[in-house]
Scaffold this motif. Structure first.
Motif, PDB file in Angstrom:
ATOM      1  N   GLN A  86     -30.984 -21.225   3.341  1.00 20.48           N
ATOM      2  CA  GLN A  86     -30.908 -22.639   3.688  1.00 20.48           C
ATOM      3  C   GLN A  86     -32.315 -23.201   3.834  1.00 20.48           C
ATOM      4  OE1 GLN A  86     -28.905 -20.353   4.944  1.00 20.48           O
ATOM      5  NE2 GLN A  86     -26.944 -21.179   5.579  1.00 20.48           N
ATOM      6  N   ILE A  90     -33.730 -26.355   1.646  1.00 16.21           N
ATOM      7  CA  ILE A  90     -34.158 -27.619   2.268  1.00 16.21           C
ATOM      8  C   ILE A  90     -35.644 -27.854   2.010  1.00 16.21           C
ATOM      9  CG2 ILE A  90     -34.402 -28.859   4.462  1.00 16.21           C
ATOM     10  CD1 ILE A  90     -32.005 -27.073   5.441  1.00 16.21           C
ATOM     11  N   PRO A 129     -23.472 -24.591  -0.339  1.00 20.61           N
ATOM     12  CA  PRO A 129     -23.192 -25.406   0.853  1.00 20.61           C
ATOM     13  C   PRO A 129     -24.362 -26.325   1.223  1.00 20.61           C
ATOM     14  CG  PRO A 129     -22.456 -23.163   1.205  1.00 20.61           C
ATOM     15  CD  PRO A 129     -23.222 -23.154  -0.075  1.00 20.61           C
ATOM     16  N   VAL A 130     -25.588 -25.847   1.099  1.00 21.76           N
ATOM     17  CA  VAL A 130     -26.743 -26.708   1.424  1.00 21.76           C
ATOM     18  C   VAL A 130     -26.842 -27.835   0.394  1.00 21.76           C
ATOM     19  CG1 VAL A 130     -29.172 -26.712   2.053  1.00 21.76           C
ATOM     20  CG2 VAL A 130     -27.915 -24.591   2.119  1.00 21.76           C
ATOM     21  N   ALA A 226     -33.349 -24.006  10.459  1.00 22.03           N
ATOM     22  CA  ALA A 226     -32.349 -23.252   9.688  1.00 22.03           C
ATOM     23  C   ALA A 226     -32.530 -21.751   9.864  1.00 22.03           C
ATOM     24  CB  ALA A 226     -32.448 -23.613   8.208  1.00 22.03           C
TER      25      ALA A 226
ATOM     26  N   ALA B  61     -20.022 -29.915   3.950  1.00 21.43           N
ATOM     27  CA  ALA B  61     -20.580 -28.567   3.809  1.00 21.43           C
ATOM     28  C   ALA B  61     -20.234 -27.673   4.994  1.00 21.43           C
ATOM     29  CB  ALA B  61     -22.092 -28.645   3.641  1.00 21.43           C
ATOM     30  N   LEU B  64     -16.124 -25.810   4.417  1.00 23.34           N
ATOM     31  CA  LEU B  64     -15.819 -25.154   3.137  1.00 23.34           C
ATOM     32  C   LEU B  64     -15.116 -23.823   3.352  1.00 23.34           C
ATOM     33  CD1 LEU B  64     -19.259 -25.801   1.365  1.00 23.34           C
ATOM     34  CD2 LEU B  64     -17.159 -27.091   1.091  1.00 23.34           C
ATOM     35  N   LYS B  67     -17.077 -19.933   3.728  1.00 23.05           N
ATOM     36  CA  LYS B  67     -18.456 -20.036   3.247  1.00 23.05           C
ATOM     37  C   LYS B  67     -19.141 -21.316   3.702  1.00 23.05           C
ATOM     38  CE  LYS B  67     -17.885 -16.138   1.368  1.00 23.05           C
ATOM     39  NZ  LYS B  67     -18.435 -14.962   2.059  1.00 23.05           N
ATOM     40  N   SER B  68     -18.631 -21.941   4.755  1.00 17.04           N
ATOM     41  CA  SER B  68     -19.240 -23.163   5.262  1.00 17.04           C
ATOM     42  C   SER B  68     -20.613 -22.896   5.841  1.00 17.04           C
ATOM     43  CB  SER B  68     -18.389 -23.725   6.394  1.00 17.04           C
ATOM     44  OG  SER B  68     -17.095 -23.958   5.967  1.00 17.04           O
ATOM     45  N   LEU B  69     -21.376 -23.989   5.972  1.00 17.01           N
ATOM     46  CA  LEU B  69     -22.598 -23.873   6.768  1.00 17.01           C
ATOM     47  C   LEU B  69     -22.161 -23.612   8.197  1.00 17.01           C
ATOM     48  CD1 LEU B  69     -24.835 -26.839   5.561  1.00 17.01           C
ATOM     49  CD2 LEU B  69     -25.115 -24.418   5.073  1.00 17.01           C
ATOM     50  N   ASP B  71     -24.259 -23.583  10.740  1.00 16.84           N
ATOM     51  CA  ASP B  71     -25.290 -24.062  11.637  1.00 16.84           C
ATOM     52  C   ASP B  71     -25.807 -25.400  11.104  1.00 16.84           C
ATOM     53  OD1 ASP B  71     -27.495 -24.442  13.143  1.00 16.84           O
ATOM     54  OD2 ASP B  71     -28.392 -22.485  12.773  1.00 16.84           O
ATOM     55  N   ALA B  73     -28.201 -27.089  12.937  1.00 17.12           N
ATOM     56  CA  ALA B  73     -29.320 -27.370  13.844  1.00 17.12           C
ATOM     57  C   ALA B  73     -30.476 -28.070  13.132  1.00 17.12           C
ATOM     58  CB  ALA B  73     -29.817 -26.063  14.464  1.00 17.12           C
ATOM     59  N   PHE B  74     -30.561 -27.881  11.810  1.00 20.05           N
ATOM     60  CA  PHE B  74     -31.688 -28.462  11.074  1.00 20.05           C
ATOM     61  C   PHE B  74     -31.421 -29.902  10.622  1.00 20.05           C
ATOM     62  CE2 PHE B  74     -28.965 -25.974   8.276  1.00 20.05           C
ATOM     63  CZ  PHE B  74     -28.641 -26.890   7.292  1.00 20.05           C
TER      64      PHE B  74
END
Lengths: 444, 149
Positions: A86, A90, A129-130, A226, B61, B64, B67-69, B71, B73-74
């Motif tokens: 991730q 990003i 996903p990202v 991340a 995201a 999903l 397989k989701s994110l 986290d 936090a960013f």
């Protein structure tokens, strides 16, 4: 080795092995039943029918391929927990100021590089996903980004021994090293990746626009957040570097890739669990192994046995002879035929059973073309065709289907026909590049 | 002990035609987690609950499946953007947001089964008639705990 004397009812081993193989293959293509179940059932029936003994069947399984695949799955799954993928996604999007076209190019390149060093499916599972998050913030359709990532994943995976299962299988069967793949395939892979991304970005340029406000939202992402576990990240990068270093020097240190990979996976598990208590260790190790794609690994085992049945009963040798007859025994013609047929077939059928069948066929051509060393261009043709061919349709490679599944969950389904319209010609173009590359480098 | 003995026989419900904004306002006003949605014949159609609101506010995201994110936090917080999402959904019918995952229980369901469902993180449970599927009431964790106190 022929085991015909034990075949039930005195049937012909070649015919029985061929019928079972074609039946399993047809059922795999129909996608009505799980491919691992079919391959394992076919392998079982092959032994029960007496075409192979259990010992012979086990000898047919390439445990170097299985071990390498398992080890990379474990290493990448543990590494993924650190959040590094991730972070890189990003970071790369921010380097181009979150401009959609730049983001698409960067994420494609990141996917290609990760796919070259890691398994394709794992790579897209970590990057997609990202990508969906970034495109949502940019208020642009994820579709072109995801397609570009599918293409890049299969292209990047072509470049190395560990990038794509066909390469692992070819490398293991022929004794090719990580460096052999890099020296022979990386040049053409770089050209294909650049051409594909440039053409793709041009075709989709009208959709790749957004507002200043949306870009600011992505630019305000804190990629450092991340990273969830800095210690794990350091451990994983250390082990990954060791493992890749091991692959690069494999010939010097006289080790097979599976030994390097599995020892690396064990080392990473040791480092990751060193300070945990027994119960936590048990859970952690269980989860690390449970996340490996066992269905794929079992599929490989069954498939190796089925192909070994064909080999042991003389079918492969006969098929190789037929291919040689069809190409008039001309080496260049054979190489080009392997390249294009692998690409077209791999676009529609699973490239793993295809490559598993082709390996012994190409090996059987050794005497006709002057020995094993002379066959090298044929291996590169098979690798390029089978790996890049996967880009032709949505069912061409596992990574394609994984991205399609995630995209559908995100409310942006990728349809078979629309994908093929966008990508089949691009795939043919990439194979044409490989054709020219082969003419320039290997064929005279 | 069965659900019949402890359920709330007069829960607040909303019709299928209720808007997201209307149902959201009821959750906020009554400080409840979920609302059963029924059709004109009183047949249970699904639950509108806080999870449906979180799904609207979270990025795709993060939803999903396996397989989701895991986290976010960013990601920078953008209150205006989330407020806008709620505003945009306001006029859409609540039927678009229903959580079909909430399986109803029946009047004769043992309370232990209801406790197991709560343990699995399910919210308030709709109680429906086995034959007609009409909503008979709801069971919340508080009603069970009150009965056992």
């Amino acid at each position: 080795m022929h085991e015909q004397s034990h075949v039930i009812f005195g049937w012909n081993a070649s015919i029985l092995a061929s019928i079972l193989f074609v039946l399993v293959y047809a059922l795999i293509i129909s996608e009505k039943l799980n491919r691992a179940v079919l391959a394992l059932l076919g392998a079982g029936l092959l032994i029960i029918a007496g075409v192979l003994t259990q010992e012979a069947a086990i000898r047919g399984v390439d445990f170097n391929t299985i071990g390498l695949l398992l080890s990379m799955m474990v290493i990448v799954n543990i590494t993924g927990k650190s959040g590094v993928f991730q972070y890189v996604a990003i970071w790369s999007a921010k380097r181009v100021n979150a401009r959609p076209m730049g983001v698409m190019v960067m994420l494609s390149v990141v996917t290609a590089v990760f796919s070259a060093l890691l398994d394709n499916v794992t790579t897209v599972l970590l990057v997609v996903p990202v990508t969906i998050l970034i495109t949502e913030e940019l208020k642009v359709r994820a579709y072109p980004f995801l397609i570009a990532e599918i293409l890049s994943s299969n292209i990047g995976g072509t470049a190395t021994l560990i990038g794509d299962p066909p390469n692992i299988m070819i490398g293991s069967a022929v004794g090719l090293t990580f460096n052999d793949f890099v020296f022979n395939l990386l040049p053409v892979v770089v050209v294909v990746e650049i051409a594909t991304v440039v053409i793709f970005a041009f075709l989709w340029r009208k959709e790749l626009v957004t507002t200043e406000e949306a870009r600011e939202r992505v630019m305000s992402f804190h990629e450092r957040e991340a990273i969830k576990d800095v210690r794990l990240l350091k451990q994983a990068l250390f082990v990954l570097a060791l493992v890749i270093g091991g692959f690069v020097t494999a010939r010097l240190i006289h080790l097979e890739p599976a030994t390097i990979g599995l020892t690396g996976a064990a080392l990473l598990l040791l480092l990751d669990n060193f300070s945990r208590d027994a119960e936590e260790q048990s859970k952690n190790v269980h989860s690390a192994f449970a996340e490996a794609e066992w269905v794929t690994l079992i599929f490989f085992v069954g498939l190796f046995i089925l192909v070994h049945g064909l080999e042991a009963s003389g079918v492969i040798k006969w098929m190789a002879g037929q291919l040689l007859t069809a190409t008039g025994g001309d080496f260049n013609m054979t190489a080009i035929a392997i390249l294009w047929s692998s690409a077209i077939l791999s676009a529609f059928i699973d490239n793993i059973p295809f490559v598993a069948t082709m390996i012994p066929m190409i090996k059987a051509m050794g005497p006709a073309f002057g020995g094993d060393q002379a066959l090298m261009p044929l291996w590169w043709a098979l690798s390029m065709g089978a790996c890049l061919g996967g880009n032709g349709t949505l069912i061409g490679a596992s990574a394609n289907l994984v991205v399609a599944g995630l995209s559908e969950r995100a409310g942006q389904p990728i349809r078979f026909i629309s994908y093929m319209k966008s990508c089949f010609l691009l795939m043919l173009m990439s194979v044409a590049f490989c054709h020219v590359y082969m003419l320039l480098r290997y064929l005279h | 002990m069965t659900v019949d003995s402890i359920m709330n026989r007069n829960p607040k419900t909303v019709p299928m035609t209720e808007t997201f904004g209307g149902a959201f306002a009821i959750l906020m006003d009554l400080r409840i987690d979920s609302l059963p949605v029924v059709d004109t014949n009183g047949i249970y159609r699904g639950m509108f609950d806080l999870e449906d609101i979180w799904e609207l506010l979270l990025p795709r995201a993060a939803m999903l499946g396996l397989k989701s994110l895991t986290d976010l936090a960013f990601v920078s917080d953008a209150k205006e953007a989330m407020h806008q999402k709620l505003q945009d959904a306001g006029a859409r019918p609540v039927s678009e947001f229903l959580d079909a995952q909430v399986q109803p229980v029946h009047a004769d369901t043992p309370v232990k089964e209801a406790i197991l469902l709560f343990y699995k993180h399910q919210g308030d449970l709709p109680v429906v008639d086995r034959a007609s599927k009409r909503l008979l009431g709801t069971v919340s964790p508080w009603e069970i705990l009150q009965a056992l106190r």
